[in-house]
Design a protein around this motif. Structure first.
Motif, PDB file in Angstrom:
ATOM      1  N   ASP A  81       0.855  -1.190   0.000  1.00  0.00           N
ATOM      2  CA  ASP A  81       0.000   0.000   0.000  1.00  0.00           C
ATOM      3  C   ASP A  81       0.888   1.235   0.000  1.00  0.00           C
ATOM      4  OD1 ASP A  81      -1.792   2.059   0.389  1.00  0.00           O
ATOM      5  OD2 ASP A  81      -2.644   1.250   2.237  1.00  0.00           O
ATOM      6  N   LEU A  82       0.925   1.936  -1.116  1.00  0.00           N
ATOM      7  CA  LEU A  82       1.789   3.109  -1.243  1.00  0.00           C
ATOM      8  C   LEU A  82       1.415   4.222  -0.264  1.00  0.00           C
ATOM      9  CD1 LEU A  82       4.280   3.567  -2.918  1.00  0.00           C
ATOM     10  CD2 LEU A  82       2.877   4.637  -4.675  1.00  0.00           C
ATOM     11  N   HIS A  83       0.217   4.161   0.303  1.00  0.00           N
ATOM     12  CA  HIS A  83      -0.165   5.141   1.318  1.00  0.00           C
ATOM     13  C   HIS A  83       0.675   4.995   2.589  1.00  0.00           C
ATOM     14  CE1 HIS A  83      -3.878   5.237  -1.187  1.00  0.00           C
ATOM     15  NE2 HIS A  83      -3.686   6.534  -0.989  1.00  0.00           N
ATOM     16  N   ALA A  84       1.365   3.871   2.740  1.00  0.00           N
ATOM     17  CA  ALA A  84       2.207   3.624   3.919  1.00  0.00           C
ATOM     18  C   ALA A  84       3.630   4.149   3.745  1.00  0.00           C
ATOM     19  CB  ALA A  84       2.239   2.128   4.227  1.00  0.00           C
ATOM     20  N   ILE A  85       3.887   4.845   2.643  1.00  0.00           N
ATOM     21  CA  ILE A  85       5.259   5.267   2.344  1.00  0.00           C
ATOM     22  C   ILE A  85       5.845   6.175   3.426  1.00  0.00           C
ATOM     23  CG2 ILE A  85       4.649   7.251   0.894  1.00  0.00           C
ATOM     24  CD1 ILE A  85       7.028   6.376  -0.944  1.00  0.00           C
ATOM     25  N   GLN A  86       5.066   7.054   4.009  1.00  0.00           N
ATOM     26  CA  GLN A  86       5.610   7.949   5.037  1.00  0.00           C
ATOM     27  C   GLN A  86       6.032   7.174   6.281  1.00  0.00           C
ATOM     28  OE1 GLN A  86       2.574  11.005   5.417  1.00  0.00           O
ATOM     29  NE2 GLN A  86       3.758  12.363   4.072  1.00  0.00           N
ATOM     30  N   ASP A  87       5.248   6.201   6.697  1.00  0.00           N
ATOM     31  CA  ASP A  87       5.629   5.378   7.847  1.00  0.00           C
ATOM     32  C   ASP A  87       6.890   4.581   7.538  1.00  0.00           C
ATOM     33  OD1 ASP A  87       3.559   6.272   9.442  1.00  0.00           O
ATOM     34  OD2 ASP A  87       2.231   4.612   8.910  1.00  0.00           O
ATOM     35  N   MET A  88       6.961   4.003   6.338  1.00  0.00           N
ATOM     36  CA  MET A  88       8.139   3.246   5.946  1.00  0.00           C
ATOM     37  C   MET A  88       9.346   4.180   5.869  1.00  0.00           C
ATOM     38  SD  MET A  88      10.372   2.551   3.244  1.00  0.00           S
ATOM     39  CE  MET A  88       9.505   3.351   1.913  1.00  0.00           C
ATOM     40  N   SER A 116       3.885 -10.364   3.408  1.00  0.00           N
ATOM     41  CA  SER A 116       4.570  -9.190   3.956  1.00  0.00           C
ATOM     42  C   SER A 116       4.031  -7.929   3.299  1.00  0.00           C
ATOM     43  CB  SER A 116       6.073  -9.297   3.711  1.00  0.00           C
ATOM     44  OG  SER A 116       6.591 -10.458   4.340  1.00  0.00           O
ATOM     45  N   ASN A 117       4.299  -6.792   3.916  1.00  0.00           N
ATOM     46  CA  ASN A 117       3.835  -5.513   3.397  1.00  0.00           C
ATOM     47  C   ASN A 117       4.940  -4.657   2.800  1.00  0.00           C
ATOM     48  OD1 ASN A 117       0.915  -5.490   4.147  1.00  0.00           O
ATOM     49  ND2 ASN A 117       1.838  -5.983   6.111  1.00  0.00           N
ATOM     50  N   VAL A 118       6.186  -5.063   2.987  1.00  0.00           N
ATOM     51  CA  VAL A 118       7.318  -4.333   2.420  1.00  0.00           C
ATOM     52  C   VAL A 118       8.399  -5.335   2.014  1.00  0.00           C
ATOM     53  CG1 VAL A 118       8.416  -3.908   4.675  1.00  0.00           C
ATOM     54  CG2 VAL A 118       8.950  -2.406   2.760  1.00  0.00           C
ATOM     55  N   GLU A 119       9.008  -5.070   0.859  1.00  0.00           N
ATOM     56  CA  GLU A 119      10.143  -5.859   0.379  1.00  0.00           C
ATOM     57  C   GLU A 119      11.212  -4.870  -0.057  1.00  0.00           C
ATOM     58  OE1 GLU A 119      11.283  -9.465  -2.704  1.00  0.00           O
ATOM     59  OE2 GLU A 119       9.349  -8.454  -2.932  1.00  0.00           O
TER      60      GLU A 119
END
Length: 132
Positions: A81-88, A116-119
């Protein structure tokens, strides 16, 4: 000389590939997710914790080759979910010196292996070995 190697602390990849490919100039680390880590299952669903665990594992792999995040020149990141980019990004940025960030691509990939949600994939300059 090119070396194809697997991190001995992680399971052998279930795909036809290696955790790391090392040549005279670079260390290439395959995409890493929390599903690849024995301690990662509890972190699934928390993008900050997933990112932190993956970044720690990548650092350990770089250190196995005498490197660090200061040697990283390129990073590819896939988020479900690209909306999570700030948290990542908040966690990711902690691992680099401000103003010295590697070239990067970040894309939305709705289906990452293992749920998983990030790779994260890394390419780093290899420290030159002194002649013996």
């Amino acid at each position: 000389m090119t070396t194809f190697t697997n991190d001995p602390t992680m399971p052998t990849p279930s795909f036809p590939g290696s955790h790391m490919v090392i040549d005279d100039h670079y260390v290439f680390i395959s995409g890493l997710t929390v599903a690849d880590l024995s301690n990662g299952h509890a972190a699934r669903g928390n993008i900050k914790e997933e990112t932190r665990l993956v970044m720690r594992a990548l650092l350990r792999m770089l250190e196995m080759e005498g490197g660090s995040f200061a040697d990283v020149v390129r990073v590819d990141i896939h988020l479900t979910d690209l909306h999570a980019i700030q948290d990542m990004d908040g966690v990711y940025a902690e691992y680099f010196e401000p103003g010295r960030y590697p070239a990067r691509t970040c894309t939305e990939s709705p289906h990452i292996c293992g749920g998983s949600n990030v790779e994260i994939t890394v390419m780093a300059k290899r420290q030159h070995q002194s002649a013996q």
